[in-house]
Design an enzyme around this catalytic site. Sequence first.
Site, mmCIF file in Angstrom:
data_model
loop_
_atom_site.group_PDB
_atom_site.id
_atom_site.type_symbol
_atom_site.label_atom_id
_atom_site.label_comp_id
_atom_site.label_asym_id
_atom_site.label_seq_id
_atom_site.Cartn_x
_atom_site.Cartn_y
_atom_site.Cartn_z
ATOM 1 N N GLU A 277 1.003 -1.140 -0.228
ATOM 2 C CA GLU A 277 0.007 -0.070 -0.108
ATOM 3 C C GLU A 277 0.681 1.230 0.022
ATOM 4 O O GLU A 277 2.008 1.157 0.259
ATOM 5 C CB GLU A 277 -0.827 0.073 1.432
ATOM 6 C CG GLU A 277 -1.883 -0.955 1.716
ATOM 7 C CD GLU A 277 -2.249 -0.936 2.973
ATOM 8 O OE1 GLU A 277 -2.184 0.236 3.601
ATOM 9 O OE2 GLU A 277 -2.664 -2.194 3.574
ATOM 10 N N LYS B 72 2.510 4.518 1.437
ATOM 11 C CA LYS B 72 2.688 4.912 2.865
ATOM 12 C C LYS B 72 2.285 6.437 2.938
ATOM 13 O O LYS B 72 3.013 7.313 2.370
ATOM 14 C CB LYS B 72 4.238 4.815 3.442
ATOM 15 C CG LYS B 72 4.300 5.103 4.648
ATOM 16 C CD LYS B 72 5.707 4.935 5.200
ATOM 17 C CE LYS B 72 6.066 5.293 6.659
ATOM 18 N NZ LYS B 72 5.131 6.203 7.322
ATOM 19 N N ARG C 116 -1.148 8.849 11.940
ATOM 20 C CA ARG C 116 -1.619 7.568 12.235
ATOM 21 C C ARG C 116 -2.575 7.689 13.187
ATOM 22 O O ARG C 116 -2.547 8.218 14.504
ATOM 23 C CB ARG C 116 -0.588 6.653 12.684
ATOM 24 C CG ARG C 116 -0.884 5.123 13.020
ATOM 25 C CD ARG C 116 -0.947 4.256 11.728
ATOM 26 N NE ARG C 116 -1.451 2.699 12.063
ATOM 27 C CZ ARG C 116 -0.491 1.893 12.486
ATOM 28 N NH1 ARG C 116 0.867 2.354 12.546
ATOM 29 N NH2 ARG C 116 -0.942 0.774 12.547
ATOM 30 N N ARG D 231 -1.799 7.328 17.784
ATOM 31 C CA ARG D 231 -1.250 6.107 17.660
ATOM 32 C C ARG D 231 -0.700 5.657 19.131
ATOM 33 O O ARG D 231 -0.293 4.493 19.488
ATOM 34 C CB ARG D 231 0.114 5.954 16.828
ATOM 35 C CG ARG D 231 1.026 6.658 16.999
ATOM 36 C CD ARG D 231 2.333 6.468 15.885
ATOM 37 N NE ARG D 231 3.443 6.266 16.653
ATOM 38 C CZ ARG D 231 4.641 5.904 16.088
ATOM 39 N NH1 ARG D 231 4.494 5.890 14.704
ATOM 40 N NH2 ARG D 231 5.666 5.598 16.786
ATOM 41 N N GLU E 228 -5.121 6.614 8.373
ATOM 42 C CA GLU E 228 -4.248 7.656 8.234
ATOM 43 C C GLU E 228 -5.161 8.966 8.110
ATOM 44 O O GLU E 228 -5.978 8.910 7.499
ATOM 45 C CB GLU E 228 -3.397 7.821 7.200
ATOM 46 C CG GLU E 228 -2.285 8.617 7.187
ATOM 47 C CD GLU E 228 -0.965 8.055 8.098
ATOM 48 O OE1 GLU E 228 -1.050 7.114 8.447
ATOM 49 O OE2 GLU E 228 0.162 8.783 8.173
#
Lengths: 551, 351
Positions: free
Chosen positions: A231, A233, A238, A258, A283
């Site tokens: 995928e 980035k 996050r 996160r 994200e």
Amino acid sequence: MNRFAALLDRLAFEHARNAKLRQMADYFRTTPDPERGWALAALTGALSFRHAKPGLIRALVAERVDPVLFGLSYDYVGDLSETVALLWPEGPSPRAGAEKAQNAPRLSEVIKALATLGKAELPGQLSRWLDALDETGRWALLKLVTGGLRIGVSARLAKTAVAALGDKDPDEIELVWPALEPPYVDLFAWVEGRADRPAVRDPAPFRPVMLAHAIEEAELAALSPADYIAEWKWDGIRVQAVAGRRADGAPVARLYSRTGEDISKSFPDLVAALTLPGAIDGELLIVRDGRVQSFHVLQQRLNRKSVTPNLLAEFPAHLRAYDLLADGEEDLRALPFAERRKRLKAFVSRLAQPRVDLSPCVPFSTWSELMAARADPAAAGAGADAEAIEGVMLKRRDAAYLPGRPKGWWWKWKRDPFTVDAVLMYAQRGHGKRSSFYSDYTFGLWTDGENGDELVPVGKAYFGFTDEELLQIDRFVRRNTVNRFGPVREVVHERDQGLVLEIAFEGLQRSNRHRSGVAMRFPRIARLRWDKPPREADRLETLERLLPPDA
Amino acid sequence: MRPEDLLCPTPQGLCCPAGDFFIDPLRPVERALVTHGHSDHARAGHGAVLATAETLDIMRLRCGEDCAGTMQAAAYGETVEINGVRITFHPAGHILGAAQICVEWKGLRMVVSGDYKTAPDPTCAAFAPVPCDVFITEATFGLPVFRFGDARAETAKLLHSVALFPDRAHLVGCYPLGKAQRMIALLREAGYDRPIFLHGAMEALTRYYAARGLDIGALRPAREARRDELAGAVTICPPSALQELWARRFPDPVSVFASGWMRVRARARQRGIALPLVISDHADWEGLTATIAATGASEVWVTHGEEDGLVRWCEMRGLRARPLRLVGYGEEEDEEEDQGAAAENGAAAAP
């Protein structure tokens, strides 16, 4: 309050993370409930009361101290809370410490009173407290009531210190945290092994995240492409988006960072879109007109204190989903990634919220195909979103969702950084272990000045070098100092004399705060170019060409 | 007679024309009276020096045997007459041998405080105020923000940190003359009985204090210690050494600084100090103001430091006060540090 104040005082001077942890753990270990719980609340930012204005503090001191002496003192000290704490008259028996300590308010009393006191009662109560506290106590009280408690401790760090009391993992604390309230008596009882784990009644709990290891091109050969899904980035933040229902049926939705910090308040627009019970890992990005914006744009939203309608309209928050940890009540974390991905796809389409979409896969069958996609995401399907991509993620098809950073399942393969050759201009001593070394470097690039070429500072770097290189640069700085400004040394930077540093960085943005007009993301020292004379270093114009057109 | 006829401020320091001497002169003179051994007050090269025996010893230790033409010792309380001017030395409580100098002539009594403190200190004779007409005081900490608590509580902070970080070296910055020995005494008084490591700059002076009866316990030169011995131990060094190459041999050092300047947080932060200890050999604001009141002086001269604050306080109480703005005092920090660095570098040159 005096003990809590002493802790704050120590934390404010301590630079090292481990030392701060030790200070906090020592305090929690030796302070009884509920005082330590209120301290934890203060350290984690869990307290809310109306802050006192500086004018109120000035008025209090003006009743007690000659204005000329106050003025001279304030000039000297430079900080209002500290000046007042130092100046506050100690009463008739100035050094009768023991008797005074008995009258000192406890932190719990102070916090409870602050939450309930009316505006008119505050000055009187404040001066009674100031009369009863020692200097450090007065300083901490004034910092607390004015909201200026800046001691360099994150909520996560404070929780980590609590975890250390009972050999717990900080993530375990995060798991129960949303269900807890100050003064956290049940939390301490559990951590110290005197009680069961507090029941997590939270219908939208945080789940510890899974993190990836970095991988280099050379290491890929050992892996089989067929085992992995790739995928993009994304260069955002996050987040974990969780929704559920309380016992009474009312819906609850939360957005976590996160590390498990609840950041829902900053993103009400996105939280409103979390209408299906479940937990998405993804994200957070800013999307305008269907186009993902650069991290620079996202930062403009992150840095705001209050969330205004304007801000929401100008910087619409968006969630790009890449994993599903729970679907309704069902925990999916033990399933293989390929399976979770299918469930995620179905979940996102059921959710049907324009603010939430699926992070696309990057198709590939060989590593060289993936390498090509990573080098040019725009051509490999990312289109105009390519600017917000900082590489590719590789996830094993059979990977369960494991908390922490387990080796062998997830890899991040970052885009190569930008580099520029800059000239060392100033150096400053570091902190802690580096306290005797010049380890913070300001570097510059050439530009047209009034008298021909001159160097303009473009950034600061304080990592990226090895210990051996640090020694070399430190020696260079000490031998080539041309000027000293307090802790800062100006280092020789002439056309033929000076040190060239190869600086690597992740991105660039315009900035009014820097004289050069640009600011780098993550600048660090990639190499020392002893071989290169400063006149061959790069020019500011080279850097400016890297600026994204929209920034 | 005006007080200025007995003692007058000159660029060389306070001059007594009637007695033909200077007090703590900043440049070499024929005859000098010296309050104490810090280098900004006790300079080499005078023709004759009158000071306490300890101050003279300290001058010889630091500047050599022949740092003055002749040396005459004055005991506390003993009166010496020079050209009809009566001179008496009184304890100043600043460091070992430190004195206030009382000068009397034609019925006028003036006291020069030198540097002084009123707080207790086991390493030197206790300060006592001397009644006088004109009190000439220092004002290093002449602002009401400078209020120093109990040095024992500050020492407890240090020991708490040593217990909390048994794997880290504790480097305690102290001026080599006075503060270093007082810090050692405070640690011993608190029951700390492990060896204390010393930077080379402190060695000779500390030996001298011990010879004069100070109980210092086990001391060891830091340069002879193994790295692992320094972890969890206390090492005393000049403040400048905290950030110098010298500090690199210590395991994960905690920088500590014992000084009145540590009262202001920004001062500690600027120097990168992780554990500031407010321990001063100067009088704090209450010490200064209480002393002025206790002398009964109707006029106050302020030699150096934060003069404006103290002059303001005097004026509020109806006392005549003037700042002398003598240039050259209060620089002991820099000069002591230079001497300190030289001593250790010399010592460290031998492997």
